[in-house]
Scaffold this active site. Structure first.
Site, short mmCIF file in Angstrom:
data_model
loop_
_atom_site.label_atom_id
_atom_site.label_comp_id
_atom_site.label_asym_id
_atom_site.label_seq_id
_atom_site.Cartn_x
_atom_site.Cartn_y
_atom_site.Cartn_z
N GLU A 1 -7.00 9.30 -6.75
CA GLU A 1 -5.41 9.22 -6.28
C GLU A 1 -5.71 7.85 -5.46
O GLU A 1 -6.40 8.03 -4.67
CB GLU A 1 -5.14 10.38 -5.79
CG GLU A 1 -3.72 10.41 -5.36
CD GLU A 1 -3.33 11.79 -5.00
OE1 GLU A 1 -2.85 12.54 -5.64
OE2 GLU A 1 -3.03 11.71 -3.63
N CYS B 1 -2.66 22.27 4.70
CA CYS B 1 -2.05 22.75 3.58
C CYS B 1 -2.42 24.39 3.39
O CYS B 1 -1.56 25.08 2.55
CB CYS B 1 -2.25 21.79 2.27
SG CYS B 1 -2.18 20.30 2.37
N SER C 1 -0.57 9.18 -5.55
CA SER C 1 -0.16 10.40 -4.91
C SER C 1 1.47 10.46 -5.20
O SER C 1 2.20 9.69 -5.44
CB SER C 1 -0.24 10.27 -3.29
OG SER C 1 0.26 10.97 -2.60
N ASP D 1 -6.69 16.65 -0.15
CA ASP D 1 -6.31 15.00 -0.58
C ASP D 1 -6.29 14.10 0.47
O ASP D 1 -6.52 13.19 0.49
CB ASP D 1 -4.94 15.12 -1.37
CG ASP D 1 -5.23 15.55 -2.77
OD1 ASP D 1 -6.34 15.95 -3.12
OD2 ASP D 1 -4.58 15.22 -3.84
N CYS E 1 2.41 18.51 2.88
CA CYS E 1 3.10 17.42 3.08
C CYS E 1 4.72 17.84 2.87
O CYS E 1 4.81 18.22 1.87
CB CYS E 1 2.55 16.15 2.38
SG CYS E 1 0.90 15.58 2.88
N CYS F 1 -1.85 23.40 -1.75
CA CYS F 1 -1.89 21.83 -1.67
C CYS F 1 -2.07 21.31 -3.19
O CYS F 1 -1.91 22.19 -4.14
CB CYS F 1 -2.97 21.48 -0.84
SG CYS F 1 -4.81 22.01 -1.30
N ASP F 2 -2.21 19.98 -3.23
CA ASP F 2 -1.79 19.27 -4.42
C ASP F 2 -2.57 19.75 -5.50
O ASP F 2 -1.88 20.11 -6.82
CB ASP F 2 -2.43 17.89 -4.19
CG ASP F 2 -1.30 17.03 -3.29
OD1 ASP F 2 -0.52 17.81 -2.78
OD2 ASP F 2 -1.40 15.77 -3.33
N LYS F 3 -3.88 20.07 -5.47
CA LYS F 3 -4.44 20.49 -6.87
C LYS F 3 -4.74 21.97 -6.90
O LYS F 3 -5.07 22.65 -8.20
CB LYS F 3 -5.97 20.05 -6.69
CG LYS F 3 -5.86 18.22 -6.95
CD LYS F 3 -4.95 17.58 -7.75
CE LYS F 3 -4.93 16.07 -7.44
NZ LYS F 3 -4.33 15.75 -6.30
#
Length: 588
Positions: free
Chosen positions: A458, A52, A484, A84, A208, A125-127
């Protein structure tokens, strides 16, 4: 460029008393001419720990070119990222949500300590996305956000849908591999087939590629006006990102020259409602219900789960995006990107078009330069995939503060079953891996909330295994932890209050009966108020535990999930803004 556009950094560069500061700056390669220009921070989350973030170096390098072309001095710094993908399904996941706060704090420390005049945040990425966005709103200097982009899909061995073409291959993503684990555990896939999918599903750098948390929050950034329209869904490996990065550097200089709009001009109650609408319309990540209130908190706006629910309840599902739908970020990019979604919502009357837009003007004015929905990846609002948006908030005697369920792709919107209680994720995962559960069970994982974890893990490993075993809608999973963005099935997270805060989820016992009704927004257990009160009175005190380091600090500070699991009060004003110093009277 005059000193009129060099505001905060004059505190570092101007006057006799700043001679030591200038000496340090000269050691970084700056000269007299550079020190007369605005200083623009570039904060990215580049790292080699996750695909990511691996492409962010090139993004930041081209941002530098744009800032320099616009007359500024680019100064780069980095914040950490937590993957993650590799922290999932073990104790490392406790660090994931915590890292959001660390990233936001890093932005604040970097910008405020050095009095930078403007900021470009780059994340992948996610966070890191919500973390950078939170930091941008907190410091409230002229700013632009850039997403690193999603990876291209991989391939998986096998025939295309419909059986056409022996030996042809179909698209795959990391979700393909995660769910294939459950299929392998079920005995319907060989280890060799699993290995083949694993080696081919993630072929490039980038996040992703489904409408999981990273792409959802990139869409949020664009909708709020913090990121350029049309930038979010461009794949990470497309050269178009180079031009986007250069333009962003030039744009932040223009915003600095014009004096705005600043991040807090853009983050308003109306724009937050727009962000929620975009998430619901595309079946986005349930994590958005955590991150959008956290971004609001940085602007001093109370935007809690009940506000999210108010918007989610009226938005149709128009984006046919994975995991609930068929298409990926790359497909959405070619179908018009985020503006196609926003134009559809605007035409349907579900968007505030008069909010400020990225770079100036209104959102409606900015969207007029972009196309509407293509009718395939993104539908018009009067031809939706579903009348209900892709996400719903549930409430009832089991979740007084709310809980979140992604309904995009669900065949049934109701479920009733008997509870099976697990005190942590590992206990449930062991049972799922052994396939020691039954159709009709309501699997309850508690003590995984923000404080109870701590860290609000998660649980994609558990949910994907259940789905891969063919039980995605034959059981329900209920937790005070998180899921997620790739999670699908009857999976309900963010149940609040959490068990550690005395929530009803902590009072459940095996064989209690739970009712889930997504249409009515209900999550309840067949227990009277009196019985819940008796159980609460009889419940043992929560056992103390020894924590240290970052988790000790996080547990002490974190607030409930329905408020965004934030760690500070959200005061709008920075209390230490002093007047910009001029020359102190001595010869320079």
């Amino acid at each position: 460029m005059t000193n009129l556009h060099k505001h905060r950094s004059r505190r570092v560069t101007d006057g006799v008393t700043r001679a030591p500061h200038r000496a340090f700056l000269r050691a970084t390669g700056l000269d007299d001419e550079s020190m007369q220009k605005p200083f623009v921070a570039i904060v990215d989350t580049f790292g080699e720990n996750t695909p990511c973030s691996m492409s962010l170096n090139q993004v930041s390098d081209n941002v530098r070119l744009g800032i320099a072309a616009g007359g500024g001095v680019p100064i780069r710094g980095s914040a950490i990222s937590v993957s993650d993908g590799t922290s999932m399904n073990h104790s490392g996941m406790r660090m994931s949500l915590v890292s959001r706060e660390v990233v936001a704090d890093s932005v604040e420390l970097f910008v405020r300590a050095h009095n930078y005049d403007a900021l470009i945040g780059v994340a992948g990425c996610d966070k890191t996305l919500p973390g950078i966005l939170m930091g941008m709103v907190r410091v409230n200097v002229p700013g632009v956000f850039l997403f690193g982009g999603a990876m291209l899909p991989g391939v998986a061995p096998g025939q295309l849908p419909g059986g056409a073409g022996t030996g042809l291959q179909r698209q795959s993503t990391i979700l393909t591999t995660i769910e294939a684990v459950g299929t392998t555990q079920r005995g319907d896939m060989s280890r060799a087939q699993l290995d083949a999918i694993e080696k081919q599903c993630t072929p490039t750098a980038g996040s992703c590629p489904g409408q999981f948390t990273a792409n959802t929050m990139a869409m949020v950034a664009e909708t709020l006006g913090l990121a350029p329209l049309g930038s979010a869904m461009v794949p990470a490996v497309y050269s178009e990102r180079i031009a986007i990065a250069r333009r962003a550097g030039e744009t932040v200089m223009r915003i600095l020259t014009q004096g705005g709009p600043l991040p807090r001009d853009l983050v308003t109650m109306e724009s937050l409602e727009n962000a929620c609408a975009a998430v619901a319309a595309t079946g986005g990540s349930t994590n958005a219900a955590l991150h959008i209130p956290a971004i609001a908190n940085e602007a001093g706006i109370r935007f809690a789960l009940d506000d999210v629910q108010r918007v989610f309840a009226k938005i149709p599902l128009i984006g046919d995006l994975q995991p609930g739908g068929r298409y990926l970020a790359q497909d959405l990019h070619h179908a018009g990107g985020v503006p196609a979604v926003l134009n559809a919502l605007l035409a349907g009357g579900f968007l505030h078009g008069d909010v400020p837009a990225f770079g100036g003007g209104t959102l409606a004015e900015a969207l007029s330069a972009f196309s509407g929905p293509d009718g395939i990846v993104v539908r018009p609002c009067d031809e939706p995939l579903g009348e209900n948006g892709g996400l719903v908030i549930l409430r009832g005697n089991l979740a007084p503060d709310g809980a979140c369920l992604k309904i995009a792709g669900l065949k049934s919107l109701s479920f009733t079953g008997a509870v099976r209680v697990f005190e942590c994720e590992e206990d449930c995962m062991a049972v799922v891996a052994a396939r020691d559960y039954r159709e009709g069970d309501v699997l309850v994982i508690r003590n995984e909330g923000p404080k109870g974890g701590p860290g609000m893990r998660e649980m994609l490993g558990v949910t994907a295994a259940i789905y891969g075993q063919g039980m995605g809608e034959k059981v329900a999973l209920l937790t005070d932890g998180r899921f997620s963005g790739a999670t699908r099935g009857m999976c309900i997270g963010y149940v609040g209050p959490e068990a550690a805060a005395g929530g009803p989820i902590g009072l459940l016992r095996n064989d209690d009966r739970v009712h889930i009704d997504a249409r009515a927004g209900i999550l309840r257990v067949d227990l009277s108020d009196d019985e819940l009160a008796r159980r609460r009175a009889d419940a043992p005190a929560r056992a103390s535990r020894r924590l240290a380091g970052v988790l000790e600090k996080y547990e002490a500070l974190v607030r409930p999930a329905h408020l965004g699991a934030v760690t500070h009060s959200g005061n709008v004003e920075w209390p230490y803004d002093e007047p910009t110093p001029g020359d102190d009277g001595a010869a320079a």
